[in-house]
Scaffold this motif. Structure first.
Motif, PDB file in Angstrom:
ATOM      1  N   ARG A 178       0.838  -1.207   0.000  1.00 38.77           N
ATOM      2  CA  ARG A 178       0.000   0.000   0.000  1.00 38.77           C
ATOM      3  C   ARG A 178       0.866   1.247   0.000  1.00 38.77           C
ATOM      4  N   GLN A 179       1.909   1.243   0.834  1.00 30.82           N
ATOM      5  CA  GLN A 179       2.829   2.392   0.856  1.00 30.82           C
ATOM      6  C   GLN A 179       3.415   2.641  -0.516  1.00 30.82           C
ATOM      7  N   GLY A 180       3.792   1.549  -1.196  1.00 34.17           N
ATOM      8  CA  GLY A 180       4.373   1.669  -2.531  1.00 34.17           C
ATOM      9  C   GLY A 180       3.391   2.323  -3.495  1.00 34.17           C
ATOM     10  N   VAL A 181       2.140   1.907  -3.442  1.00 30.42           N
ATOM     11  CA  VAL A 181       1.117   2.483  -4.327  1.00 30.42           C
ATOM     12  C   VAL A 181       0.890   3.959  -3.959  1.00 30.42           C
ATOM     13  N   TRP A 182       0.856   4.250  -2.666  1.00 33.14           N
ATOM     14  CA  TRP A 182       0.682   5.652  -2.227  1.00 33.14           C
ATOM     15  C   TRP A 182       1.805   6.526  -2.773  1.00 33.14           C
ATOM     16  N   ASP A 183       3.042   6.018  -2.696  1.00 34.44           N
ATOM     17  CA  ASP A 183       4.189   6.807  -3.183  1.00 34.44           C
ATOM     18  C   ASP A 183       4.012   7.161  -4.654  1.00 34.44           C
ATOM     19  N   HIS A 184       3.513   6.204  -5.433  1.00 36.23           N
ATOM     20  CA  HIS A 184       3.346   6.464  -6.866  1.00 36.23           C
ATOM     21  C   HIS A 184       2.220   7.452  -7.131  1.00 36.23           C
ATOM     22  N   ILE A 185       1.142   7.340  -6.394  1.00 40.83           N
ATOM     23  CA  ILE A 185       0.029   8.294  -6.575  1.00 40.83           C
ATOM     24  C   ILE A 185       0.512   9.698  -6.216  1.00 40.83           C
ATOM     25  N   ARG A 186       1.251   9.784  -5.116  1.00 42.81           N
ATOM     26  CA  ARG A 186       1.774  11.078  -4.663  1.00 42.81           C
ATOM     27  C   ARG A 186       2.735  11.676  -5.705  1.00 42.81           C
ATOM     28  N   ARG A 187       3.573  10.819  -6.257  1.00 44.73           N
ATOM     29  CA  ARG A 187       4.532  11.295  -7.256  1.00 44.73           C
ATOM     30  C   ARG A 187       3.810  11.852  -8.488  1.00 44.73           C
ATOM     31  N   SER A 208      -3.513  10.307   4.313  1.00 45.34           N
ATOM     32  CA  SER A 208      -2.142  10.368   3.830  1.00 45.34           C
ATOM     33  C   SER A 208      -2.049  11.034   2.445  1.00 45.34           C
ATOM     34  N   LEU A 209      -3.062  10.843   1.609  1.00 47.56           N
ATOM     35  CA  LEU A 209      -2.945  11.293   0.211  1.00 47.56           C
ATOM     36  C   LEU A 209      -3.780  12.506  -0.156  1.00 47.56           C
ATOM     37  N   CYS A 210      -4.927  12.669   0.476  1.00 45.71           N
ATOM     38  CA  CYS A 210      -5.920  13.616  -0.054  1.00 45.71           C
ATOM     39  C   CYS A 210      -5.826  14.992   0.590  1.00 45.71           C
ATOM     40  N   HIS A 211      -5.854  16.034  -0.256  1.00 46.78           N
ATOM     41  CA  HIS A 211      -5.938  17.396   0.255  1.00 46.78           C
ATOM     42  C   HIS A 211      -7.319  17.646   0.821  1.00 46.78           C
ATOM     43  N   ARG A 212      -8.335  17.194   0.099  1.00 46.07           N
ATOM     44  CA  ARG A 212      -9.703  17.329   0.585  1.00 46.07           C
ATOM     45  C   ARG A 212     -10.440  16.018   0.370  1.00 46.07           C
ATOM     46  N   VAL A 213     -11.434  15.805   1.208  1.00 45.64           N
ATOM     47  CA  VAL A 213     -12.237  14.589   1.094  1.00 45.64           C
ATOM     48  C   VAL A 213     -13.725  14.943   1.164  1.00 45.64           C
ATOM     49  N   ALA A 214     -14.534  14.074   0.543  1.00 49.30           N
ATOM     50  CA  ALA A 214     -15.983  14.157   0.708  1.00 49.30           C
ATOM     51  C   ALA A 214     -16.403  12.842   1.337  1.00 49.30           C
TER      52      ALA A 214
END
Ligand SMILES: Nc1ncnc2c1ncn2[C@@H]1O[C@H](COP(=O)(O)OP(=O)(O)O)[C@@H](O)[C@H]1O
Ligand SMILES: [Mg+2]
Length: 273
Positions: A178-187, A208-214
């Motif tokens: 999951r961390q690996g996938v998060w790193d790629h989304i962030r990149r 960890s990833l989202c600036h805003r959420v609904a």
């Protein structure tokens, strides 16, 4: 994470979106907007209407009511333009497990209409950037869950879309994958300036990833804002997003399985049959 976006116009704009399946109103009047370069999360338990919302935004489903604009194009009137501007990683498996990673990407490079002379180069770049260069010529069925997810993301961004939609990007993955996938989304979001819209029911993923959420519950948005804003408004400044969700959408515990049950069942979910 605070949001430094807004003001410069929206890359995704959703107004009064509705979708029924027979008696079920899967999406019941949803409004939100996503700024350029922002990572926006649709959060909520199973059945909340997250996937249906995404499917309307990527023009896979036609809204019954309401309107949405993606990269400036109407999903109703300019579906082809929308498709050209987006990448989509579905909840279900979207690569062919019998082919190699290289072959999967090459197929998609044709599907996306990339010019012949750039295809192989683009495939190699994609494999490299997704950390799959070494596994490129192995059949995908030998890949781990995290590798498959990275290949799917690579496949979805090979044509360099403006907006990337991800539906439950880390379902069934172990914490390291999951961390690996998060790193790629962030990149993709930070280095390539891609606008990201994702769904998740993992609170820590959104945080960890989202600036805003609904926060979605039963087809509606119960609350939206930065994780920080939502915590403060819910009177739980030190709480987790999960506490905040329970505050805004308390009723979801009665929806046939609360967030904790969903987490438990999804952890064991297998995506490769
Ligand atoms: N193709 C479909 N036909 C009938 N009902 C559907 C269909 N897709 C979704 N639904 C129903 O719509 C509701 C929302 O589903 P979905 O958007 O998949 O939620 P989520 O992605 O948040 O889990 C659920 O009650 C689901 O059973
Ligand atoms: Mg879903």
């Amino acid at each position: 994470m605070t949001s430094d976006f807004g003001g410069a116009g929206w890359t995704v704009e959703v107004r009064g979106l509705r979708k029924r399946f027979g008696e079920v109103c899967a999406v019941d009047g949803v409004d939100f907007a996503v700024a350029k370069g922002e990572c926006f999360g649709l959060l909520g338990p199973n059945g909340a209407g997250k996937s249906t919302t995404i499917k309307m935004l990527i023009t896979l489903l036609r809204p019954d009511e309401g309107e949405a604009f993606v990269a400036g194009y109407s999903v109703r009137r300019a579906a082809g333009r929308v498709r050209g501007a987006i990448g989509y990683v579905p909840q279900m498996l979207s690569v062919d497990a019998t082919l190699t990673g290289y072959e999967n990407l090459l197929l998609f490079s044709r599907f996306f209409g990339l010019p012949r002379r750039v295809r192989r180069e683009r495939v190699e770049e994609t494999l490299e950037s997704m950390g799959l260069a070494e596994a490129a010529h192995r059949p995908v069925r030998t890949y781990s869950g995290g590798m498959i997810r990275r290949l799917e993301i690579g496949q979805a961004v090979m044509h360099r879309p403006k907006v990337l939609f991800l539906d439950e990007p880390t379902v069934g993955l172990d914490p390291v994958a999951r961390q690996g996938v998060w790193d790629h989304i962030r990149r993709l979001q930070q280095e390539e300036g891609m606008t990201v819209v994702m769904t998740t029911h993992y609170m820590e993923e959104a945080e960890s990833l989202c600036h805003r959420v609904a926060m979605m519950s039963r087809g509606r948005i119960a609350a939206q804002g930065t994780p920080e804003e939502l915590r403060v408004a819910a009177g739980k400044p030190e709480g987790t997003l999960e506490d905040v969700f329970v505050h805004y959408a308390g009723a979801f515990e009665e929806q046939g399985g609360g967030m904790r049950d969903v987490l438990r069942s999804r952890r064991t979910a297998r995506r490769l049959g």
